[in-house]
Scaffold this motif. Structure first.
Motif, short mmCIF file in Angstrom:
data_model
loop_
_atom_site.label_atom_id
_atom_site.label_comp_id
_atom_site.label_asym_id
_atom_site.label_seq_id
_atom_site.Cartn_x
_atom_site.Cartn_y
_atom_site.Cartn_z
N ALA A 168 5.49 -12.31 3.14
CA ALA A 168 6.95 -12.37 3.25
C ALA A 168 7.47 -11.29 4.19
N LEU A 169 6.89 -10.09 4.13
CA LEU A 169 7.31 -9.02 5.04
C LEU A 169 7.01 -9.37 6.49
N LEU A 170 5.82 -9.93 6.74
CA LEU A 170 5.47 -10.35 8.09
C LEU A 170 6.43 -11.43 8.59
N PHE A 171 6.78 -12.34 7.70
CA PHE A 171 7.72 -13.41 8.04
C PHE A 171 9.07 -12.83 8.45
N GLY A 172 9.53 -11.82 7.72
CA GLY A 172 10.80 -11.19 8.06
C GLY A 172 10.72 -10.41 9.36
N ILE A 173 9.65 -9.63 9.53
CA ILE A 173 9.49 -8.81 10.73
C ILE A 173 9.44 -9.67 11.98
N LEU A 174 8.81 -10.83 11.89
CA LEU A 174 8.70 -11.71 13.05
C LEU A 174 10.06 -12.28 13.48
N HIS A 175 11.07 -12.18 12.61
CA HIS A 175 12.41 -12.62 12.97
C HIS A 175 13.28 -11.46 13.46
N SER A 176 12.69 -10.27 13.57
CA SER A 176 13.45 -9.10 14.00
C SER A 176 13.90 -9.19 15.45
N ALA A 177 13.29 -10.11 16.23
CA ALA A 177 13.68 -10.28 17.62
C ALA A 177 15.14 -10.73 17.75
N TYR A 178 15.71 -11.26 16.66
CA TYR A 178 17.11 -11.68 16.70
C TYR A 178 18.06 -10.49 16.65
N GLY A 179 17.55 -9.32 16.30
CA GLY A 179 18.29 -8.09 16.48
C GLY A 179 19.28 -7.69 15.40
N THR A 180 19.24 -8.32 14.24
CA THR A 180 20.15 -7.93 13.16
C THR A 180 19.38 -7.72 11.86
N VAL A 181 19.98 -6.95 10.97
CA VAL A 181 19.36 -6.70 9.67
C VAL A 181 19.26 -8.01 8.88
N GLY A 182 20.32 -8.81 8.94
CA GLY A 182 20.33 -10.06 8.20
C GLY A 182 19.22 -11.00 8.60
N GLN A 183 18.87 -10.98 9.90
CA GLN A 183 17.83 -11.87 10.40
C GLN A 183 16.42 -11.39 10.04
N VAL A 184 16.33 -10.26 9.36
CA VAL A 184 15.06 -9.78 8.82
C VAL A 184 15.05 -9.94 7.30
N VAL A 185 16.14 -9.52 6.66
CA VAL A 185 16.21 -9.53 5.20
C VAL A 185 16.18 -10.95 4.64
N VAL A 186 16.97 -11.84 5.23
CA VAL A 186 17.03 -13.21 4.71
C VAL A 186 15.69 -13.94 4.86
N PRO A 187 15.03 -13.88 6.03
CA PRO A 187 13.69 -14.47 6.11
C PRO A 187 12.69 -13.84 5.13
N CYS A 188 12.82 -12.53 4.88
CA CYS A 188 11.96 -11.89 3.86
C CYS A 188 12.19 -12.53 2.49
N PHE A 189 13.46 -12.72 2.16
CA PHE A 189 13.82 -13.34 0.89
C PHE A 189 13.25 -14.76 0.80
N ILE A 190 13.46 -15.54 1.86
CA ILE A 190 12.94 -16.91 1.89
C ILE A 190 11.42 -16.89 1.83
N GLY A 191 10.81 -15.93 2.52
CA GLY A 191 9.35 -15.80 2.50
C GLY A 191 8.82 -15.55 1.10
N ILE A 192 9.52 -14.73 0.33
CA ILE A 192 9.11 -14.46 -1.06
C ILE A 192 9.24 -15.72 -1.91
N VAL A 193 10.38 -16.42 -1.78
CA VAL A 193 10.60 -17.65 -2.55
C VAL A 193 9.51 -18.68 -2.24
N PHE A 194 9.23 -18.87 -0.96
CA PHE A 194 8.23 -19.85 -0.55
C PHE A 194 6.82 -19.43 -0.99
N ALA A 195 6.53 -18.14 -0.86
CA ALA A 195 5.19 -17.65 -1.22
C ALA A 195 4.94 -17.79 -2.72
N VAL A 196 5.95 -17.50 -3.53
CA VAL A 196 5.81 -17.65 -4.98
C VAL A 196 5.59 -19.12 -5.32
#
Length: 233
Positions: A168-196
């Protein structure tokens, strides 16, 4: 090399390839095209590169690891189960993601991602590109992040939580290219939901469909509405 060593090398290879795509594929394609390629063409080529990454990792699992790409065999479920889980996963991600974005906007007052603003023009009324982008995200990202990385991280550390959290952390970090906190935190959240979900139900197809729908609805809303009005979502 031990099997865990091969898994670790595969994880590193996947992470480096995805990171390189996110950081360097746009300027590289722009350079190769001599600056003559349109933004739409460059973005399309960048999505095609992700399929090449998936194929590369597949070859690594087949030729080096000599293991199935999906270490966890997909379980079969009824059509009703598919519909229920896709709907519930989408709802959790959409509502949870919007809530997190709202909190982040109030806490940081950050602006809408400049990259998303640029992409909103690329996607405008380009439905073929929207579908191709969503198919790429749903298939490539889920097969790599959940299907390939998560089980191997779990095996290396012999800890199911490690597979969930690290992927989930890798999933969020890979979206950091969009340049905002939200574009990292939200993918991390989705990554956790999907991984579980993947750990519990071992079905990558449901995640691929849900990921496609989540991105498709988001891009269609972006297509018909001003992205600044959608930034909270």
């Amino acid at each position: 090399m031990s099997m865990n060593g091969k898994y670790a090398l595969g994880i590193l290879l996947t992470s480096l390839l995805l990171g390189a795509v996110m950081l360097y594929v746009f300027p590289l394609i722009h350079l190769i095209s001599g600056g003559t390629g349109s933004a739409t063409a460059i973005f399309t080529y960048s999505r095609a590169v992700l399929w090449i990454v998936l194929f590369t990792v597949f070859l690594y699992s087949f030729m080096i690891e000599k293991q199935p790409f999906l270490l966890w065999k997909d379980k079969a479920y009824s059509s009703g189960f598919y519909l229920k889980k896709i709907f519930s996963l989408y709802l959790i991600c959409a509502v949870g993601g919007a809530f997190l974005n709202l909190l982040i906007k109030f806490a940081t007052q950050e602006n809408t991602s400049g990259k998303l603003l640029q992409l909103s023009h690329v996607f405008r009324n380009n439905y073929a590109l929207i579908i191709f982008t969503c198919l790429t995200a749903g298939a490539v990202e889920e097969l790599l992040m959940r299907g390939y990385l998560q089980p191997r991280i779990e095996k290396i550390y012999d800890n199911r939580y490690a597979g969930i959290i690290v992927s989930a952390l890798l999933f969020g970090i890979l979206h950091s290219a969009y340049g905002t906190v939200g574009q990292v935190v939200v993918p991390c959240f989705i990554g956790i939901v999907f991984a579980v979900f993947y750990k519990i139900y071992s079905n990558i197809k449901i995640l691929m469909i849900c990921h496609f729908l989540y991105d498709f609805v988001s891009l269609m809303m972006m297509n018909f509405m001003d992205i600044k009005h959608l930034s909270v979502f």
